[in-house]
Design an enzyme around this catalytic site. Structure first.
Site, PDB file in Angstrom:
ATOM      1  N   GLU A 282       0.699   8.087   1.337  1.00  0.00           N
ATOM      2  CA  GLU A 282      -0.471   7.379   1.899  1.00  0.00           C
ATOM      3  C   GLU A 282      -1.772   7.912   1.305  1.00  0.00           C
TER       4      GLU A 282
ATOM      5  N   LEU B  93       4.573  -0.273  -2.838  1.00  0.00           N
ATOM      6  CA  LEU B  93       3.333  -0.238  -3.632  1.00  0.00           C
ATOM      7  C   LEU B  93       3.515   0.721  -4.817  1.00  0.00           C
TER       8      LEU B  93
ATOM      9  N   PRO C  47       7.298   4.039 -10.409  1.00  0.00           N
ATOM     10  CA  PRO C  47       7.604   5.286 -11.127  1.00  0.00           C
ATOM     11  C   PRO C  47       6.405   5.806 -11.929  1.00  0.00           C
TER      12      PRO C  47
ATOM     13  N   LEU D 296       6.921  33.734  14.609  1.00  0.00           N
ATOM     14  CA  LEU D 296       8.314  33.930  15.021  1.00  0.00           C
ATOM     15  C   LEU D 296       9.067  34.937  14.156  1.00  0.00           C
TER      16      LEU D 296
ATOM     17  N   ARG E 278       8.602  37.357  23.422  1.00  0.00           N
ATOM     18  CA  ARG E 278       9.121  38.310  22.435  1.00  0.00           C
ATOM     19  C   ARG E 278       8.392  39.648  22.557  1.00  0.00           C
TER      20      ARG E 278
HETATM   21  P1  TGC Z   1     -11.011   0.507  -6.164  1.00  0.00           P
HETATM   22  O1  TGC Z   1     -11.623  -0.196  -7.322  1.00  0.00           O
HETATM   23  O2  TGC Z   1     -11.768   1.583  -5.464  1.00  0.00           O
HETATM   24  O3  TGC Z   1     -10.576  -0.584  -5.068  1.00  0.00           O
HETATM   25  C1  TGC Z   1      -9.874  -1.779  -5.419  1.00  0.00           C
HETATM   26  C2  TGC Z   1     -10.157  -2.776  -4.307  1.00  0.00           C
HETATM   27  O4  TGC Z   1      -9.569  -2.300  -3.108  1.00  0.00           O
HETATM   28  C3  TGC Z   1     -10.595  -2.124  -2.110  1.00  0.00           C
HETATM   29  N1  TGC Z   1     -10.253  -0.941  -1.331  1.00  0.00           N
HETATM   30  C4  TGC Z   1     -10.040  -0.976  -0.026  1.00  0.00           C
HETATM   31  N2  TGC Z   1     -10.072  -1.983   0.850  1.00  0.00           N
HETATM   32  C5  TGC Z   1      -9.792  -1.690   2.129  1.00  0.00           C
HETATM   33  N3  TGC Z   1      -9.460  -0.444   2.529  1.00  0.00           N
HETATM   34  C6  TGC Z   1      -9.400   0.584   1.668  1.00  0.00           C
HETATM   35  N4  TGC Z   1      -9.042   1.788   2.096  1.00  0.00           N
HETATM   36  C7  TGC Z   1      -9.698   0.344   0.332  1.00  0.00           C
HETATM   37  N5  TGC Z   1      -9.716   1.108  -0.793  1.00  0.00           N
HETATM   38  C8  TGC Z   1     -10.059   0.312  -1.790  1.00  0.00           C
HETATM   39  C9  TGC Z   1     -11.879  -1.985  -2.893  1.00  0.00           C
HETATM   40  O5  TGC Z   1     -12.999  -2.328  -2.110  1.00  0.00           O
HETATM   41  C10 TGC Z   1     -11.647  -2.957  -4.017  1.00  0.00           C
HETATM   42  O6  TGC Z   1     -11.837  -4.238  -3.497  1.00  0.00           O
HETATM   43  P2  TGC Z   1     -12.475  -5.414  -4.441  1.00  0.00           P
HETATM   44  O7  TGC Z   1     -12.667  -6.564  -3.530  1.00  0.00           O
HETATM   45  O8  TGC Z   1     -13.740  -4.841  -4.988  1.00  0.00           O
HETATM   46  O9  TGC Z   1     -11.452  -5.648  -5.503  1.00  0.00           O
HETATM   47  O10 TGC Z   1      -9.595   1.028  -6.594  1.00  0.00           O
HETATM   48  P3  TGC Z   1      -9.169   2.089  -7.688  1.00  0.00           P
HETATM   49  O11 TGC Z   1      -8.322   1.373  -8.684  1.00  0.00           O
HETATM   50  O12 TGC Z   1     -10.364   2.867  -8.152  1.00  0.00           O
HETATM   51  O13 TGC Z   1      -8.191   3.058  -6.883  1.00  0.00           O
HETATM   52  C11 TGC Z   1      -8.622   3.788  -5.847  1.00  0.00           C
HETATM   53  C12 TGC Z   1      -7.606   3.773  -4.695  1.00  0.00           C
HETATM   54  C13 TGC Z   1      -8.357   3.354  -3.479  1.00  0.00           C
HETATM   55  C14 TGC Z   1      -6.473   2.794  -4.922  1.00  0.00           C
HETATM   56  C15 TGC Z   1      -7.083   5.169  -4.571  1.00  0.00           C
HETATM   57  O14 TGC Z   1      -8.155   5.915  -4.120  1.00  0.00           O
HETATM   58  C16 TGC Z   1      -6.013   5.360  -3.545  1.00  0.00           C
HETATM   59  O15 TGC Z   1      -6.209   5.242  -2.338  1.00  0.00           O
HETATM   60  N6  TGC Z   1      -4.839   5.805  -4.030  1.00  0.00           N
HETATM   61  C17 TGC Z   1      -3.771   6.202  -3.154  1.00  0.00           C
HETATM   62  C18 TGC Z   1      -2.651   5.243  -3.181  1.00  0.00           C
HETATM   63  C19 TGC Z   1      -1.879   5.298  -1.900  1.00  0.00           C
HETATM   64  O16 TGC Z   1      -2.359   5.684  -0.856  1.00  0.00           O
HETATM   65  N7  TGC Z   1      -0.632   4.871  -1.950  1.00  0.00           N
HETATM   66  C20 TGC Z   1       0.149   4.836  -0.759  1.00  0.00           C
HETATM   67  C21 TGC Z   1       1.432   4.096  -0.989  1.00  0.00           C
HETATM   68  S1  TGC Z   1       2.242   3.610   0.521  1.00  0.00           S
HETATM   69  C22 TGC Z   1       2.832   5.040   1.165  1.00  0.00           C
HETATM   70  O17 TGC Z   1       2.628   6.102   0.724  1.00  0.00           O
HETATM   71  C23 TGC Z   1       3.639   4.861   2.395  1.00  0.00           C
HETATM   72  S2  TGC Z   1       4.339   6.301   3.027  1.00  0.00           S
HETATM   73  C24 TGC Z   1       4.780   5.649   4.510  1.00  0.00           C
HETATM   74  C25 TGC Z   1       5.446   6.563   5.445  1.00  0.00           C
HETATM   75  O18 TGC Z   1       6.634   6.883   5.232  1.00  0.00           O
HETATM   76  O19 TGC Z   1       4.813   6.897   6.484  1.00  0.00           O
HETATM   77  P1  FAD Z   2       0.482  11.125  -8.734  1.00  0.00           P
HETATM   78  O1  FAD Z   2      -0.388   9.955  -8.501  1.00  0.00           O
HETATM   79  O2  FAD Z   2       1.202  11.236 -10.032  1.00  0.00           O
HETATM   80  O3  FAD Z   2      -0.386  12.432  -8.498  1.00  0.00           O
HETATM   81  C1  FAD Z   2       0.067  13.724  -8.907  1.00  0.00           C
HETATM   82  C2  FAD Z   2      -1.073  14.719  -8.649  1.00  0.00           C
HETATM   83  O4  FAD Z   2      -2.237  14.329  -9.394  1.00  0.00           O
HETATM   84  C3  FAD Z   2      -1.500  14.751  -7.185  1.00  0.00           C
HETATM   85  O5  FAD Z   2      -1.788  16.067  -6.804  1.00  0.00           O
HETATM   86  C4  FAD Z   2      -2.767  13.913  -7.161  1.00  0.00           C
HETATM   87  O6  FAD Z   2      -3.652  14.263  -6.106  1.00  0.00           O
HETATM   88  C5  FAD Z   2      -3.355  14.231  -8.537  1.00  0.00           C
HETATM   89  N1  FAD Z   2      -4.228  13.137  -8.997  1.00  0.00           N
HETATM   90  C6  FAD Z   2      -3.902  11.855  -9.323  1.00  0.00           C
HETATM   91  N2  FAD Z   2      -4.989  11.165  -9.688  1.00  0.00           N
HETATM   92  C7  FAD Z   2      -6.034  12.009  -9.595  1.00  0.00           C
HETATM   93  C8  FAD Z   2      -7.450  11.888  -9.822  1.00  0.00           C
HETATM   94  N3  FAD Z   2      -8.008  10.729 -10.192  1.00  0.00           N
HETATM   95  N4  FAD Z   2      -8.211  12.979  -9.623  1.00  0.00           N
HETATM   96  C9  FAD Z   2      -7.675  14.151  -9.221  1.00  0.00           C
HETATM   97  N5  FAD Z   2      -6.343  14.334  -8.986  1.00  0.00           N
HETATM   98  C10 FAD Z   2      -5.553  13.275  -9.171  1.00  0.00           C
HETATM   99  N6  FAD Z   2       4.908   4.677  -1.516  1.00  0.00           N
HETATM  100  C11 FAD Z   2       5.016   3.369  -1.134  1.00  0.00           C
HETATM  101  O7  FAD Z   2       4.488   2.471  -1.766  1.00  0.00           O
HETATM  102  N7  FAD Z   2       5.758   3.053  -0.025  1.00  0.00           N
HETATM  103  C12 FAD Z   2       6.395   3.979   0.728  1.00  0.00           C
HETATM  104  O8  FAD Z   2       7.039   3.642   1.732  1.00  0.00           O
HETATM  105  C13 FAD Z   2       6.304   5.345   0.327  1.00  0.00           C
HETATM  106  N8  FAD Z   2       6.992   6.298   1.008  1.00  0.00           N
HETATM  107  C14 FAD Z   2       7.014   7.585   0.541  1.00  0.00           C
HETATM  108  C15 FAD Z   2       7.864   8.513   1.139  1.00  0.00           C
HETATM  109  C16 FAD Z   2       7.916   9.818   0.647  1.00  0.00           C
HETATM  110  C17 FAD Z   2       8.861  10.795   1.262  1.00  0.00           C
HETATM  111  C18 FAD Z   2       7.071  10.206  -0.425  1.00  0.00           C
HETATM  112  C19 FAD Z   2       7.086  11.620  -0.917  1.00  0.00           C
HETATM  113  C20 FAD Z   2       6.248   9.290  -1.030  1.00  0.00           C
HETATM  114  C21 FAD Z   2       6.214   7.957  -0.572  1.00  0.00           C
HETATM  115  N9  FAD Z   2       5.447   6.981  -1.212  1.00  0.00           N
HETATM  116  C22 FAD Z   2       5.530   5.660  -0.835  1.00  0.00           C
HETATM  117  C23 FAD Z   2       4.718   7.304  -2.433  1.00  0.00           C
HETATM  118  C24 FAD Z   2       3.384   8.001  -2.204  1.00  0.00           C
HETATM  119  O9  FAD Z   2       2.425   7.128  -1.710  1.00  0.00           O
HETATM  120  C25 FAD Z   2       2.942   8.616  -3.529  1.00  0.00           C
HETATM  121  O10 FAD Z   2       3.806   9.705  -3.771  1.00  0.00           O
HETATM  122  C26 FAD Z   2       1.493   9.071  -3.528  1.00  0.00           C
HETATM  123  O11 FAD Z   2       0.619   7.955  -3.445  1.00  0.00           O
HETATM  124  C27 FAD Z   2       1.151   9.897  -4.772  1.00  0.00           C
HETATM  125  O12 FAD Z   2       1.610   9.303  -5.929  1.00  0.00           O
HETATM  126  P2  FAD Z   2       2.509  10.159  -6.980  1.00  0.00           P
HETATM  127  O13 FAD Z   2       3.568  10.853  -6.228  1.00  0.00           O
HETATM  128  O14 FAD Z   2       2.899   9.230  -8.072  1.00  0.00           O
HETATM  129  O15 FAD Z   2       1.538  11.259  -7.525  1.00  0.00           O
END
Ligand code: TGC
Ligand code: FAD
Length: 392
Positions: A371, A138, A141, A346, A276
């Site tokens: 996440e 998802l 860069p 520790l 300890r």
């Molecule tokens: P926004 O307009 O709020 O939402 C777009 C559409 O998405 C829906 N939605 C959700 N649906 C289900 N569950 C949720 N948690 C949802 N959050 C949002 C929303 O209802 C809307 O649907 P529709 O039908 O109206 O189109 O989106 P936004 O563009 O304002 O962005 C906000 C958002 C939610 C993307 C942001 O808050 C966010 O969560 N950013 C974080 C991104 C993130 O978590 N990335 C993770 C990447 S994967 C990863 O990190 C794996 S690490 C794995 C590991 O090693 O364990």
């Molecule tokens: P950015 O989005 O650039 O954020 C940088 C800083 O700005 C953060 O402190 C953030 O909180 C802040 N910020 C951003 N927007 C706002 C806002 N609107 N208001 C206030 N503060 C804000 N992703 C995948 O898709 N799949 C994976 O398997 C996966 N695995 C990962 C494994 C590791 C080890 C790591 C470190 C990351 C992984 N990720 C993965 C990516 C991860 O989900 C992202 O790093 C995370 O979502 C944050 O994005 P970013 O690093 O680009 O930070």
């Protein structure tokens, strides 16, 4: 010598709330982690080694996609069981929980929820058994917290799709057999594609020099005119809500996983504090050490209750994403704080690999970022409370 409480991190008898089945799964994963992960976790982290040999073993144990129906290789486990598995894995190392989170919630889950019958039959048994390992792309860069702005896209070439772009920071990327890739279609709608290793133009360079999750293989997914067969699109995933719903499952698992890391740190610190001696007393006898221990156990207990209740709500379909955000945010921050405080108990010994605190603390710096970052989850909660988005 002073004695510790016999169940050091079950202070509110959460065990009594679990079913026999949940306890049995928890105990078998706990034992496996004790034998196979804990003795090696420091070495893997120090050597930046991903223990790939564990993958099939984890599949045999039913760790991947436990919520799946049996026909696809699952055990139809409930959400609390899934959470308990994550808790035990992360007590070993966050990298092992990461591996399982991605495989279960981010690869198996979308194929099960959004895939075609052919995709489910072809892929789910291989993924549940650990024969194949998946990744979830998802983040890009230029787009992390804001995945809706992703640039990765595909064109419709009649008999196939042509995929271009790149994903970054992807767990399992360098070793995956396939990846679920989120990309925009020609109309700009986010869709999910199954990209398999061996497709021409698909490469997965590893990310080096990490100080965190060193036993996890992290890398990029690069798509240079990759021809994706049309049958590899997830037919029922449309828009950002599809990947977000996978994240709900993974974030929920992390809320439990963080408790495992915290418990491992706390239990090590408690045992150390009891043996300890300084000033002719165990350091556990000093009020300041007791304050640290008591506050850590209080926070672990609150996190356990939050995770358990969230699991119950999820089983009834009554949870909402903002509750998952609150639990992930609270529990990961709690675990990071517990890792740091335990390390202090520790003294110098806490910085060595003989104890797990530094490793957990370094890992949790990724967990508090991926996440959805700590601050993004706060804003999700804020939006739920006020009805106003503070993101944009
Ligand atoms: P926004 O307009 O709020 O939402 C777009 C559409 O998405 C829906 N939605 C959700 N649906 C289900 N569950 C949720 N948690 C949802 N959050 C949002 C929303 O209802 C809307 O649907 P529709 O039908 O109206 O189109 O989106 P936004 O563009 O304002 O962005 C906000 C958002 C939610 C993307 C942001 O808050 C966010 O969560 N950013 C974080 C991104 C993130 O978590 N990335 C993770 C990447 S994967 C990863 O990190 C794996 S690490 C794995 C590991 O090693 O364990
Ligand atoms: P950015 O989005 O650039 O954020 C940088 C800083 O700005 C953060 O402190 C953030 O909180 C802040 N910020 C951003 N927007 C706002 C806002 N609107 N208001 C206030 N503060 C804000 N992703 C995948 O898709 N799949 C994976 O398997 C996966 N695995 C990962 C494994 C590791 C080890 C790591 C470190 C990351 C992984 N990720 C993965 C990516 C991860 O989900 C992202 O790093 C995370 O979502 C944050 O994005 P970013 O690093 O680009 O930070």
């Amino acid at each position: 010598m002073a004695q510790a409480h016999s169940e050091p991190t079950d202070y509110f008898r959460l065990d009594d709330l679990l079913t026999d089945e949940q306890r049995m799964v928890r105990d078998s994963v706990r034992e496996w982690v004790r034998q196979k992960v804990k003795p090696k976790a420091n070495q893997w982290a120090q050597q930046n080694h991903f223990p790939i040999s564990l993958v099939e073993e984890m599949g045999e144990m039913g760790i991947f996609g436990p919520f799946l129906p049996q026909e696809y290789g699952g055990t139809e486990a409930d959400q609390t069981t899934y959470g308990l598995i994550m808790q035990e894995l992360e007590a070993g190392d966050s990298a092992i929980r990461s591996l399982a989170s991605v495989q279960s919630s981010l690869v198996i889950y979308p194929i099960w929820k959004f895939g075609s019958p052919e995709q489910r039959t072809r892929l789910l048994p291989k993924l549940a058994s650990g024969q194949w390992l998946g990744a979830f792309g998802l983040t890009e860069p230029n787009h992390g917290s804001d995945p809706g702005s992703m640039e990765t896209h595909f064109d419709d070439k009649g008999d196939h799709f042509l995929l271009n772009g790149a994903k970054m920071w992807i767990t399992n990327a360098p070793i995956c057999d396939m990846a679920i890739v989120w990309a925009k279609d020609p109309q700009g709608v986010v869709r999910g594609l199954i990209v398999e290793r061996g497709f021409e133009g698909f490469s997965t360079p590893e990310t080096h020099d990490k100080w965190s999750l060193r036993a996890s293989a992290t890398g990029e997914l690069v798509f240079d005119n990759v021809k994706v067969p049309k049958e590899n699109i997830l037919p029922d995933a449309f828009g950002l809500k599809a990947p977000m719903s996978c994240l709900n499952s993974a974030r929920y698992g992390i809320a439990w996983g963080a408790i495992g890391a915290a418990a491992d740190c706390y239990e090590s610190a408690l045992a150390y504090a009891l043996q300890r001696q300084q000033f002719q007393k165990p350091i556990a006898a000093f009020q300041l050490t007791q304050k640290k221990l008591a506050e850590m156990l209080t926070e672990i207990t609150k996190a356990q209750l939050l995770a358990w209740r969230l699991g119950s709500l999820r089983d009834k379909g009554l949870d909402k994403p903002a509750q998952i955000s609150m639990a992930k945010r609270n529990n990961v921050a709690m675990a990071l704080e517990v890792a740091r405080t335990s390390r202090q108990i520790l003294g110098a010994m806490g910085i060595t690999g003989d104890f797990p605190m530094m490793r957990h603390a370094m890992n949790l710096e990724s967990v508090i970022t991926y996440e959805g970052t700590h601050d993004i989850h706060l804003l999700i909660t804020g939006m739920d409370i006020t009805g106003i988005s503070a993101f944009k």
